[in-house]
Design a protein around this motif. Structure first.
Motif, short mmCIF file in Angstrom:
data_model
loop_
_atom_site.label_atom_id
_atom_site.label_comp_id
_atom_site.label_asym_id
_atom_site.label_seq_id
_atom_site.Cartn_x
_atom_site.Cartn_y
_atom_site.Cartn_z
N THR A 168 -49.64 -46.66 75.34
CA THR A 168 -50.50 -45.75 76.11
C THR A 168 -51.38 -46.56 77.05
N GLU A 169 -51.53 -46.07 78.26
CA GLU A 169 -52.49 -46.67 79.18
C GLU A 169 -53.88 -46.33 78.67
N ARG A 170 -54.73 -47.31 78.54
CA ARG A 170 -56.07 -47.07 78.01
C ARG A 170 -56.88 -46.26 79.01
N GLN B 45 -54.84 -54.28 83.17
CA GLN B 45 -55.45 -53.13 82.51
C GLN B 45 -55.18 -53.20 81.01
N GLU B 46 -55.98 -52.49 80.24
CA GLU B 46 -55.77 -52.43 78.80
C GLU B 46 -54.73 -51.37 78.47
N GLU B 47 -53.89 -51.68 77.48
CA GLU B 47 -52.94 -50.71 76.96
C GLU B 47 -53.06 -50.70 75.45
N ILE B 48 -52.65 -49.62 74.84
CA ILE B 48 -52.71 -49.47 73.40
C ILE B 48 -51.29 -49.34 72.87
N VAL B 49 -50.94 -50.22 71.94
CA VAL B 49 -49.63 -50.17 71.29
C VAL B 49 -49.86 -49.60 69.90
N ASP B 50 -49.22 -48.48 69.62
CA ASP B 50 -49.28 -47.86 68.29
C ASP B 50 -47.91 -47.96 67.65
N ILE B 51 -47.89 -48.41 66.41
CA ILE B 51 -46.64 -48.46 65.66
C ILE B 51 -46.86 -47.71 64.36
N ALA B 52 -46.16 -46.59 64.22
CA ALA B 52 -46.20 -45.80 62.99
C ALA B 52 -44.93 -46.10 62.23
N LEU B 53 -45.07 -46.42 60.93
CA LEU B 53 -43.87 -46.68 60.13
C LEU B 53 -44.08 -46.26 58.68
N GLN B 54 -42.97 -45.97 58.04
CA GLN B 54 -43.00 -45.51 56.66
C GLN B 54 -43.24 -46.67 55.71
N LEU B 55 -44.04 -46.41 54.69
CA LEU B 55 -44.30 -47.38 53.64
C LEU B 55 -43.53 -46.99 52.39
N SER B 56 -43.44 -47.93 51.47
CA SER B 56 -42.77 -47.67 50.20
C SER B 56 -43.61 -46.70 49.36
N VAL C 145 -31.91 -45.21 68.00
CA VAL C 145 -32.95 -45.36 69.01
C VAL C 145 -32.94 -44.16 69.96
N TYR C 146 -34.13 -43.58 70.18
CA TYR C 146 -34.35 -42.53 71.18
C TYR C 146 -35.65 -42.88 71.88
N TYR C 147 -35.68 -42.69 73.20
CA TYR C 147 -36.90 -43.07 73.93
C TYR C 147 -37.16 -42.15 75.10
N VAL C 148 -38.44 -42.17 75.52
CA VAL C 148 -38.85 -41.51 76.75
C VAL C 148 -39.82 -42.47 77.44
N THR C 149 -39.67 -42.62 78.76
CA THR C 149 -40.51 -43.53 79.54
C THR C 149 -41.15 -42.77 80.70
N HIS C 150 -42.34 -43.23 81.08
CA HIS C 150 -43.06 -42.65 82.21
C HIS C 150 -43.68 -43.81 82.99
N SER C 151 -43.12 -44.11 84.14
CA SER C 151 -43.59 -45.26 84.92
C SER C 151 -44.98 -45.05 85.49
N THR C 152 -45.38 -43.82 85.70
CA THR C 152 -46.68 -43.55 86.31
C THR C 152 -47.57 -42.77 85.35
N ALA C 153 -47.70 -43.27 84.14
CA ALA C 153 -48.56 -42.61 83.15
C ALA C 153 -50.01 -42.69 83.61
N ALA C 154 -50.70 -41.57 83.53
CA ALA C 154 -52.12 -41.55 83.87
C ALA C 154 -52.90 -42.25 82.77
N ALA C 155 -54.14 -42.59 83.06
CA ALA C 155 -54.98 -43.21 82.03
C ALA C 155 -55.00 -42.31 80.80
N GLY C 156 -54.74 -42.90 79.66
CA GLY C 156 -54.68 -42.13 78.42
C GLY C 156 -53.32 -41.50 78.17
N GLY C 157 -52.40 -41.67 79.12
CA GLY C 157 -51.06 -41.09 78.98
C GLY C 157 -50.08 -42.07 78.37
N VAL C 158 -49.04 -41.54 77.77
CA VAL C 158 -48.02 -42.36 77.12
C VAL C 158 -47.06 -42.91 78.17
#
Length: 184
Positions: free
Chosen positions: A179-181, A149-160, A63-76
């Motif tokens: 991402t903040e929408r 507010q709306e947020e977007i959850v993206d999950i990218a993962l490998q397939l077989s 696990v590796y992560y980066v967080t931003h408590s004050t993400a602007a609209a459209g920001g991660v």
């Protein structure tokens, strides 16, 4: 003999002190003293996961992560890379209502396929995390955040590979971003 015990005891004490100092400095440079946190993170992982109402799969590794408590609209707000099992990811997608149907076939046209997810370095992720390469899927889910507010959850993962097209690899690399929408 007494002097020998004193020297041995002093040596052990100094060695323990040295190890303690070395361990203390090992975490230097990692936010919150968490070796999984990448530079620039301003919220501990668990705190951010609680805010976005998501947990990591129980078997998440590397696990590796980066967080931003004050993400602007459209920001991660959160980017987290990890490895998990197919079974755990299928349960995770279902339990978090990210995917409710077709758990074993994710290439049915609902999601983006190919090299997916943002380049981890562009998100500020550390730990030599690579972009999710094809065959892979990007699952995009819009949902309401705690603040309404709306947020977007993206999950990218490998397939077989092609012989089991659309199924999650037995051990898969995952990149989850929240991402903040953008507001109109």
């Amino acid at each position: 003999m007494r002097g020998l015990w004193w020297v041995a005891g002093s040596g052990c004490f100094l060695a323990a002190l040295g190890v303690g100092l070395w361990l203390g400095f090992m975490d230097e440079g990692h936010p919150f003293g968490d070796a999984r946190a990448c530079e620039g993170s301003d919220v501990p992982l668990q705190q951010e996961l609680d805010v976005i109402r998501l947990a990591l799969p129980t078997d998440a590794e590397n696990v590796y992560y980066v967080t931003h408590s004050t993400a602007a609209a459209g920001g991660v707000r959160l980017a987290v890379a990890f490895r998990s099992t197919s079974q755990a990811m299928q349960a995770y997608l279902r339990e978090n209502k990210i995917v409710t149907e077709g758990q074993r076939n994710l290439n049915d046209g609902r999601f983006e396929l190919g090299d997916v997810g943002a380049a981890p370095s562009s998100l500020g992720l550390c730990g030599n995390v690579a972009q999710i390469q094809a065959p892979a899927v990007l699952i995009d889910k819009q949902r309401e955040a705690l603040d309404g507010q709306e947020e977007i959850v993206d999950i990218a993962l490998q397939l077989s590979p092609a012989d089991r097209a659309g199924s999650i690899r037995p051990t898969t690399s995952v990149l989850l971003t929240v991402t903040e929408r953008s507001r109109p």
